[in-house]
Design an enzyme around this catalytic site. Sequence first.
Site, PDB file in Angstrom:
ATOM      1  CB  ALA A  74      -0.493   0.030   1.635  1.00 32.00           C
ATOM      2  CB  CYS A  75       3.612   2.475   1.800  1.00 34.65           C
ATOM      3  SG  CYS A  75       3.259   1.588   3.561  1.00 34.65           S
ATOM      4  CB  SER A  76       5.835   0.343  -2.547  1.00 40.65           C
ATOM      5  OG  SER A  76       6.309   1.002  -1.591  1.00 40.65           O
TER       6      SER A  76
END
Length: 197
Positions: A74-76
């Site tokens: 989700a972060c990337s």
Amino acid sequence: MLHRRVSPLLRSALASNGKRTFHCSSILYIKAGDAFPGVELMEDSPGNKLSLARLLQKQDKAIVVGVPAAFSPACSATHIPGYVFANSGIPTYVVSVNDPFVMKAWKESLVKDASATEFRFLADPAGSLTKALDMEFDSEAIFGNKRSKRFALYVQNGTVKKVFVEPDNTGVGESAAGKVLPKRKSSRKRDWWYSNN
């Protein structure tokens, strides 16, 4: 004789050796009006330490984005790319409980434009800033240690003006670029909703 006078509820509590049988988590994170905490972070290498609080005090506006883990899906794939693609021109600091080498490699994988100097990826290896912001959550089952909730802060001259925290700690909703950086009022690159706040 003592057991006859003690209520069943109290007897049960005493039998559990005083341990809590419920979960109580803080909902009082850093709030609007608070000064950004002065905690040392690292950028690119352990020898390059800096105070984000000092940097923020010199900036009319900035965004601080906290994430649970560098390189996580989700972060990337969603969260940080949203800020990169928004191209707001506002200094944006991405912070995670990771080492500085990982944060440097992560920045290089996401920010392809070398001229995009407004993006800085900072390591909070011991979680000191995360704790000072009251954004720590127990993620040992997934990441092996405590990590940061997903959040974003809008900061003016070192003072927090707006706080965006994910209610489930890791989702991408409240702290997404689309919520933190609302649509432009005009065609000017830096004319954002909070430019006059």
